[in-house]
Design a protein around this motif. Structure first.
Motif, PDB file in Angstrom:
ATOM      1  N   LEU A 116      83.646 -66.566 -15.777  1.00 59.40           N
ATOM      2  CA  LEU A 116      82.555 -67.582 -15.985  1.00 59.40           C
ATOM      3  C   LEU A 116      83.436 -68.935 -15.881  1.00 59.40           C
ATOM      4  CD1 LEU A 116      80.046 -68.918 -17.063  1.00 59.40           C
ATOM      5  CD2 LEU A 116      80.828 -68.408 -19.302  1.00 59.40           C
ATOM      6  N   HIS A 117      82.741 -69.751 -15.018  1.00 56.75           N
ATOM      7  CA  HIS A 117      83.567 -71.042 -14.875  1.00 56.75           C
ATOM      8  C   HIS A 117      82.751 -72.094 -15.755  1.00 56.75           C
ATOM      9  CE1 HIS A 117      85.832 -70.049 -11.296  1.00 56.75           C
ATOM     10  NE2 HIS A 117      84.770 -69.329 -11.073  1.00 56.75           N
ATOM     11  N   GLY A 118      83.527 -72.577 -17.129  1.00 58.27           N
ATOM     12  CA  GLY A 118      82.911 -73.333 -17.819  1.00 58.27           C
ATOM     13  C   GLY A 118      83.801 -73.792 -18.930  1.00 58.27           C
ATOM     14  N   PRO A 119      83.878 -75.448 -18.879  1.00 57.58           N
ATOM     15  CA  PRO A 119      83.199 -76.123 -18.290  1.00 57.58           C
ATOM     16  C   PRO A 119      83.221 -76.006 -16.771  1.00 57.58           C
ATOM     17  CG  PRO A 119      84.419 -77.161 -19.938  1.00 57.58           C
ATOM     18  CD  PRO A 119      84.961 -75.826 -19.797  1.00 57.58           C
ATOM     19  N   VAL A 120      82.229 -76.180 -16.014  1.00 59.26           N
ATOM     20  CA  VAL A 120      81.927 -76.015 -14.744  1.00 59.26           C
ATOM     21  C   VAL A 120      82.640 -77.184 -13.900  1.00 59.26           C
ATOM     22  CG1 VAL A 120      79.622 -77.036 -14.257  1.00 59.26           C
ATOM     23  CG2 VAL A 120      80.564 -75.228 -12.821  1.00 59.26           C
ATOM     24  N   GLY A 121      83.084 -76.808 -12.720  1.00 58.77           N
ATOM     25  CA  GLY A 121      83.552 -77.837 -11.743  1.00 58.77           C
ATOM     26  C   GLY A 121      85.048 -78.050 -11.755  1.00 58.77           C
ATOM     27  N   LEU A 122      85.602 -78.815 -10.765  1.00 58.53           N
ATOM     28  CA  LEU A 122      86.987 -79.077 -10.654  1.00 58.53           C
ATOM     29  C   LEU A 122      87.213 -80.780 -11.315  1.00 58.53           C
ATOM     30  CD1 LEU A 122      88.394 -78.609  -7.192  1.00 58.53           C
ATOM     31  CD2 LEU A 122      88.679 -77.135  -9.343  1.00 58.53           C
ATOM     32  N   TYR A 123      88.131 -81.035 -12.100  1.00 56.34           N
ATOM     33  CA  TYR A 123      88.443 -82.392 -12.668  1.00 56.34           C
ATOM     34  C   TYR A 123      88.851 -83.407 -11.510  1.00 56.34           C
ATOM     35  CZ  TYR A 123      89.955 -86.171 -15.473  1.00 56.34           C
ATOM     36  OH  TYR A 123      90.128 -87.445 -15.894  1.00 56.34           O
ATOM     37  N   ILE A 124      87.704 -84.327 -11.394  1.00 55.09           N
ATOM     38  CA  ILE A 124      87.860 -85.379 -10.264  1.00 55.09           C
ATOM     39  C   ILE A 124      87.521 -86.739 -11.057  1.00 55.09           C
ATOM     40  CG2 ILE A 124      87.603 -84.097  -8.351  1.00 55.09           C
ATOM     41  CD1 ILE A 124      84.732 -85.384  -8.260  1.00 55.09           C
ATOM     42  N   GLY A 125      87.645 -86.605 -12.583  1.00 57.23           N
ATOM     43  CA  GLY A 125      87.252 -87.956 -13.152  1.00 57.23           C
ATOM     44  C   GLY A 125      85.537 -88.292 -12.937  1.00 57.23           C
ATOM     45  N   SER A 126      85.065 -87.441 -12.814  1.00 57.80           N
ATOM     46  CA  SER A 126      83.572 -87.957 -12.329  1.00 57.80           C
ATOM     47  C   SER A 126      82.772 -88.263 -13.678  1.00 57.80           C
ATOM     48  CB  SER A 126      82.665 -86.506 -11.598  1.00 57.80           C
ATOM     49  OG  SER A 126      83.047 -85.218 -12.485  1.00 57.80           O
ATOM     50  N   LYS A 127      81.724 -89.109 -13.342  1.00 58.69           N
ATOM     51  CA  LYS A 127      81.187 -89.683 -14.612  1.00 58.69           C
ATOM     52  C   LYS A 127      79.582 -89.618 -14.340  1.00 58.69           C
ATOM     53  CE  LYS A 127      84.836 -92.797 -16.086  1.00 58.69           C
ATOM     54  NZ  LYS A 127      85.237 -94.088 -16.323  1.00 58.69           N
ATOM     55  N   THR A 128      79.187 -89.860 -12.866  1.00 62.15           N
ATOM     56  CA  THR A 128      77.699 -89.894 -12.823  1.00 62.15           C
ATOM     57  C   THR A 128      77.294 -88.297 -12.218  1.00 62.15           C
ATOM     58  OG1 THR A 128      77.958 -90.431 -10.303  1.00 62.15           O
ATOM     59  CG2 THR A 128      77.837 -92.145 -12.028  1.00 62.15           C
ATOM     60  N   PRO A 129      75.790 -88.151 -12.202  1.00 63.50           N
ATOM     61  CA  PRO A 129      75.527 -86.900 -11.896  1.00 63.50           C
ATOM     62  C   PRO A 129      75.834 -86.470 -10.170  1.00 63.50           C
ATOM     63  CG  PRO A 129      73.863 -87.751 -13.169  1.00 63.50           C
ATOM     64  CD  PRO A 129      74.970 -89.131 -12.848  1.00 63.50           C
ATOM     65  N   ALA A 130      75.896 -87.738  -9.654  1.00 64.73           N
ATOM     66  CA  ALA A 130      76.290 -87.235  -8.022  1.00 64.73           C
ATOM     67  C   ALA A 130      77.710 -86.958  -8.076  1.00 64.73           C
ATOM     68  CB  ALA A 130      75.872 -88.545  -7.272  1.00 64.73           C
ATOM     69  N   GLU A 131      78.797 -87.605  -9.052  1.00 66.54           N
ATOM     70  CA  GLU A 131      79.938 -87.335  -8.901  1.00 66.54           C
ATOM     71  C   GLU A 131      80.177 -85.937  -9.562  1.00 66.54           C
ATOM     72  OE1 GLU A 131      81.949 -91.709  -9.142  1.00 66.54           O
ATOM     73  OE2 GLU A 131      81.794 -90.350 -11.073  1.00 66.54           O
ATOM     74  N   ILE A 132      79.491 -85.486 -10.369  1.00 68.24           N
ATOM     75  CA  ILE A 132      79.563 -84.189 -11.084  1.00 68.24           C
ATOM     76  C   ILE A 132      79.221 -83.034 -10.168  1.00 68.24           C
ATOM     77  CG2 ILE A 132      78.841 -82.871 -13.061  1.00 68.24           C
ATOM     78  CD1 ILE A 132      78.473 -85.388 -14.615  1.00 68.24           C
ATOM     79  N   ALA A 133      78.103 -83.296  -9.235  1.00 67.57           N
ATOM     80  CA  ALA A 133      77.621 -82.315  -8.421  1.00 67.57           C
ATOM     81  C   ALA A 133      78.774 -82.290  -7.550  1.00 67.57           C
ATOM     82  CB  ALA A 133      76.326 -82.842  -7.517  1.00 67.57           C
ATOM     83  N   ILE A 134      79.508 -83.046  -6.874  1.00 66.23           N
ATOM     84  CA  ILE A 134      80.564 -82.961  -6.008  1.00 66.23           C
ATOM     85  C   ILE A 134      81.704 -82.084  -6.779  1.00 66.23           C
ATOM     86  CG2 ILE A 134      82.427 -84.185  -4.784  1.00 66.23           C
ATOM     87  CD1 ILE A 134      79.735 -84.500  -3.558  1.00 66.23           C
ATOM     88  N   SER A 135      82.073 -82.500  -8.046  1.00 73.99           N
ATOM     89  CA  SER A 135      82.903 -81.565  -8.673  1.00 73.99           C
ATOM     90  C   SER A 135      82.645 -80.317  -8.765  1.00 73.99           C
ATOM     91  CB  SER A 135      83.082 -82.078  -9.904  1.00 73.99           C
ATOM     92  OG  SER A 135      83.740 -81.372 -11.213  1.00 73.99           O
ATOM     93  N   ILE A 136      81.289 -79.961  -8.907  1.00 74.73           N
ATOM     94  CA  ILE A 136      80.806 -78.477  -9.048  1.00 74.73           C
ATOM     95  C   ILE A 136      81.170 -77.686  -7.785  1.00 74.73           C
ATOM     96  CG2 ILE A 136      78.979 -76.961  -9.462  1.00 74.73           C
ATOM     97  CD1 ILE A 136      77.906 -79.023 -11.733  1.00 74.73           C
TER      98      ILE A 136
END
Length: 337
Positions: A282-302
């Motif tokens: 299980l990947h959680g918290p999901v995504g690579l850490y890229i300093g994302s803050k907005t939903p669009a950036e978090i989508a890229i991280s995931i």
């Protein structure tokens, strides 16, 4: 949002419909390092217009120059190699010793691009068979694990969504993830039984279903080309779907939420007869850490993490949210529940 290959096929089909001479170029083989993978597509029109890419740009320049000098005169497909010698490798921008083989196919209504596009619109996985001697084309359903190959002078290319992504939850973040994943050739299905979330969903080309998420995961018969993302923040929806996904062959299973809430989730999932090996997937918290803050950036991280897992990048080379030392406020949507 269209994938690159789909954009190439649509442009080529449009040129054929307009009566223009054009060719479809496919990367057939590569040796050594090459800028583009096997199966990459480029369409070139008789007036020099191109869509797509088969190299870093230098081979495209040569193809355009050949069309401008000689027009499009091929009547049957031809295999062409670039970069055989060190001089050619330098000329065409390939690493020294790199070689790329292309299939250049003159197009006509008989090439079947409209039929192919119609099948792709229905999200079918299609094998297009091009007879290299005659130029004749046929099409059939492709198996999920099918790859491009040549057999007995027939080039078999595979088109359509080769990977599946199942997203639990139809919220704002899901919308961004679905849009980008569709452009990456995923067949995306979003599942949300909550009517208030489904009402505003409007992502073209993405299936929206309202069954219970665990039922969807079971019916989907997840394989090694499937991924599941739980993005609702609601354990009643996420947990049962994750339970089924973690017991499947899915290559990626991820869930949104903070470290604390993901730890609690793992404790809950232990009650569903999942062992430590299952929970480790299980990947959680999901995504690579890229300093994302907005939903669009978090989508890229995931999707960056999904891509890394799909491509076999070692976990030691990934910095994900579970191991990152985040500054306050970073990746708020991914951490909070």
């Amino acid at each position: 949002m269209d994938s690159i290959d789909l954009e190439v096929l649509k442009s080529a089909a449009g040129w054929v419909a307009d009566g223009l001479r054009c060719e479809l170029v496919t990367v057939v083989k590569t040796w050594g390092s090459s800028p583009r993978p096997i199966g990459a597509l480029l369409a070139i029109c008789g007036d020099g217009r191109v869509v797509g890419s088969v190299s870093g740009g230098c081979i495209e320049d040569d193809l355009i120059e050949q069309v401008r000098l000689h027009g499009i005169s091929r009547t049957t497909p031809e295999l062409v190699s670039y970069g055989i010698s060190a001089d050619e490798a330098h000329r065409f921008g390939l690493p020294c010793g790199g070689t790329i083989e292309l299939a250049i196919e003159p197009l006509s209504p008989a090439s079947g691009l409209q039929e192919l596009l119609s099948r792709l619109e229905r999200r079918q996985l299609v094998e297009r068979r091009l007879h290299l001697r005659s130029g004749a084309v046929s099409m059939a359903h492709a198996a999920p694990g099918a790859n491009q190959h040549i057999e007995a002078d027939v080039l078999c290319t595979v088109h359509g969504p080769r990977w599946r992504l199942f997203i639990i939850g139809a919220g704002q973040l899901s919308r961004f993830v679905a849009q980008v994943a569709s452009a990456m050739d995923y067949h995306v299905t979003v599942c949300d039984p909550r009517e208030e979330y489904r009402g505003g969903w409007n992502v073209a080309g993405v299936d929206l279903v309202h069954v219970m998420p665990d039922d969807l995961v079971i019916e989907a018969r997840l394989d090694g080309r499937s991924a599941v993302l739980a993005l609702t923040h609601d354990p009643k929806l996420d947990d049962l779907a994750l339970m089924e996904a973690l017991k499947s062959d899915a290559f990626y299973v991820g869930a949104i939420g903070s470290r604390v809430n993901n730890a609690r989730r793992r404790e809950r999932l232990k009650l569903f007869d999942l062992d430590d090996a299952d929970l480790a997937r299980l990947h959680g918290p999901v995504g690579l850490y890229i300093g994302s803050k907005t939903p669009a950036e978090i989508a890229i991280s995931i999707l960056a993490e999904m891509t890394a897992v799909k491509n076999g990048v070692p976990a030691a080379l990934q910095v994900n949210h579970a191991s990152a030392l985040e500054p306050p406020g970073a990746d708020a949507c991914a951490r909070a529940e």
